[in-house]
Scaffold this active site. Structure first.
Site, PDB file in Angstrom:
ATOM      1  N   VAL A  46       1.113  -1.114  -0.321  1.00  0.00           N
ATOM      2  CA  VAL A  46      -0.377  -0.161   0.336  1.00  0.00           C
ATOM      3  C   VAL A  46       0.766   1.365  -0.082  1.00  0.00           C
ATOM      4  CG1 VAL A  46      -0.151   0.242   2.288  1.00  0.00           C
ATOM      5  CG2 VAL A  46      -2.081   0.710   0.526  1.00  0.00           C
ATOM      6  N   ASP A  47       2.004   1.204   0.971  1.00  0.00           N
ATOM      7  CA  ASP A  47       2.771   2.192   0.369  1.00  0.00           C
ATOM      8  C   ASP A  47       3.403   2.623  -1.127  1.00  0.00           C
ATOM      9  OD1 ASP A  47       4.702   3.719   1.982  1.00  0.00           O
ATOM     10  OD2 ASP A  47       6.075   2.617   1.964  1.00  0.00           O
ATOM     11  N   THR A  51      -0.640  -5.978   7.998  1.00  0.00           N
ATOM     12  CA  THR A  51      -0.568  -7.490   7.390  1.00  0.00           C
ATOM     13  C   THR A  51      -0.454  -8.266   6.424  1.00  0.00           C
ATOM     14  OG1 THR A  51      -3.104  -7.215   6.672  1.00  0.00           O
ATOM     15  CG2 THR A  51      -3.509  -7.744   9.157  1.00  0.00           C
ATOM     16  N   GLY A  52       0.287  -7.436   5.455  1.00  0.00           N
ATOM     17  CA  GLY A  52       1.734  -7.486   4.225  1.00  0.00           C
ATOM     18  C   GLY A  52       2.587  -8.655   4.508  1.00  0.00           C
TER      19      GLY A  52
HETATM   20  N1  AR6 Z   1      -4.827  -0.227  -0.979  1.00  0.00           N
HETATM   21  C1  AR6 Z   1      -5.145  -0.823   0.335  1.00  0.00           C
HETATM   22  N2  AR6 Z   1      -4.475  -2.273   0.766  1.00  0.00           N
HETATM   23  C2  AR6 Z   1      -3.839  -2.171   0.404  1.00  0.00           C
HETATM   24  C3  AR6 Z   1      -3.265  -1.715  -1.323  1.00  0.00           C
HETATM   25  C4  AR6 Z   1      -3.658  -0.674  -1.580  1.00  0.00           C
HETATM   26  N3  AR6 Z   1      -4.266  -0.175  -2.936  1.00  0.00           N
HETATM   27  N4  AR6 Z   1      -2.522  -2.269  -1.614  1.00  0.00           N
HETATM   28  C5  AR6 Z   1      -2.346  -3.300  -0.404  1.00  0.00           C
HETATM   29  N5  AR6 Z   1      -2.865  -3.614   0.466  1.00  0.00           N
HETATM   30  P1  AR6 Z   1       1.461  -4.059   2.762  1.00  0.00           P
HETATM   31  P2  AR6 Z   1       2.456  -3.636   6.082  1.00  0.00           P
HETATM   32  C6  AR6 Z   1      -3.241  -3.557   1.007  1.00  0.00           C
HETATM   33  O1  AR6 Z   1       2.680  -5.393   2.938  1.00  0.00           O
HETATM   34  O2  AR6 Z   1       2.298  -5.530   6.115  1.00  0.00           O
HETATM   35  C7  AR6 Z   1       5.843  -1.946   2.108  1.00  0.00           C
HETATM   36  O3  AR6 Z   1       6.445  -2.436   1.655  1.00  0.00           O
HETATM   37  C8  AR6 Z   1      -2.518  -5.098   1.433  1.00  0.00           C
HETATM   38  O4  AR6 Z   1      -2.964  -6.025   0.856  1.00  0.00           O
HETATM   39  O5  AR6 Z   1       1.666  -2.873   1.996  1.00  0.00           O
HETATM   40  O6  AR6 Z   1       2.263  -3.042   6.797  1.00  0.00           O
HETATM   41  C9  AR6 Z   1       6.242  -0.815   3.016  1.00  0.00           C
HETATM   42  O7  AR6 Z   1       7.112   0.336   2.859  1.00  0.00           O
HETATM   43  C10 AR6 Z   1      -2.162  -5.609   2.745  1.00  0.00           C
HETATM   44  O8  AR6 Z   1      -3.668  -6.457   2.508  1.00  0.00           O
HETATM   45  O9  AR6 Z   1       1.467  -3.275   4.994  1.00  0.00           O
HETATM   46  C11 AR6 Z   1       6.991  -1.750   4.727  1.00  0.00           C
HETATM   47  O10 AR6 Z   1       8.325  -1.896   4.212  1.00  0.00           O
HETATM   48  C12 AR6 Z   1      -2.581  -3.928   3.570  1.00  0.00           C
HETATM   49  O11 AR6 Z   1      -2.540  -3.331   2.632  1.00  0.00           O
HETATM   50  C13 AR6 Z   1       6.125  -2.768   4.538  1.00  0.00           C
HETATM   51  O12 AR6 Z   1       5.537  -2.988   3.453  1.00  0.00           O
HETATM   52  C14 AR6 Z   1      -1.181  -3.751   4.242  1.00  0.00           C
HETATM   53  O13 AR6 Z   1      -0.028  -4.480   3.968  1.00  0.00           O
HETATM   54  C15 AR6 Z   1       5.135  -2.488   5.157  1.00  0.00           C
HETATM   55  O14 AR6 Z   1       4.501  -4.102   5.339  1.00  0.00           O
END
Ligand code: AR6
Length: 168
Positions: free
Chosen positions: A31-32, A116-117
């Site tokens: 998402v970042d 959770t990702g």
């Molecule tokens: N809109 C809503 N949710 C989303 C989107 C979107 N466009 N894209 C992904 N998700 P994650 P984390 C969901 O991995 O676990 C990054 O590299 C995804 O399906 O984005 O907190 C950062 O820079 C999941 O349910 O974040 C950090 O290094 C949720 O967003 C690291 O990942 C979170 O997944 C953070 O890991």
């Protein structure tokens, strides 16, 4: 009120979206990455001036090209075994994001499923913490709209039965 939507958080048309960032605050995957791509280069330039963000803390930036006016960047914990402070840190990430929204007089905020990702937090436990923290906050700040943007079916199934959540 607490709302549930399935979809892309970068499309949220409200006061703030929350970014599940890392401590450097310079973008990444998940998402970042989506938020940085949608907000544009100016977000990256601004983030460079912030000096990062500790796990469980939050920092605010403008939304730039997003519809949302602001982005609240928070850093959830990397999940190890559940006994390394992860629940407290995840709760802090939600609480500090909400606190920042309140301090800036924001009235609507959208959260992704923090940690959770890539960070591997079990979805069920994370959903429970996210929802309880939102409910708790609303006891003291009833006029905030809190949105959970879920991106996958598993999270949708976990959130949809929480008491009082409104499907949008
Ligand atoms: N809109 C809503 N949710 C989303 C989107 C979107 N466009 N894209 C992904 N998700 P994650 P984390 C969901 O991995 O676990 C990054 O590299 C995804 O399906 O984005 O907190 C950062 O820079 C999941 O349910 O974040 C950090 O290094 C949720 O967003 C690291 O990942 C979170 O997944 C953070 O890991």
């Amino acid at each position: 009120m607490i709302y549930l939507t399935k979809g892309d958080i970068t499309l949220f048309d409200g006061d703030a979206i929350v970014n599940a960032a890392n401590e450097r605050l310079l973008g990444g995957g998940g998402v970042d990455g989506a938020i940085h791509r949608a907000a544009g280069r100016e977000l990256y330039e601004y983030c460079k001036t912030l000096g990062g963000c500790k796990t469980g803390q939050a920092k605010i930036t403008p939304g730039y090209k997003l519809k949302a006016k602001h982005i609240i960047h928070t850093v959830g914990p990397i999940y190890k075994d559940g006994n390394s402070g992860e629940p407290e840190l995840l709760r802090s990430a939600y609480q500090n994001s909400l606190k920042l929204a309140q301090e800036h007089n924001l009235k609507s905020i959208a959260f992704p499923n923090i940690s959770t990702g890539v960070y591997g937090y079990p979805k069920k436990e994370a959903a429970q913490i996210a929802f309880e923290t939102a409910q708790d906050f609303l006891k003291r700040n009833a006029d905030m709209e809190i949105w959970f943007y879920v991106f996958d079916n598993e999270n949708f199934e976990l959130y949809k039965d929480f008491e009082g959540i409104l499907l949008q």
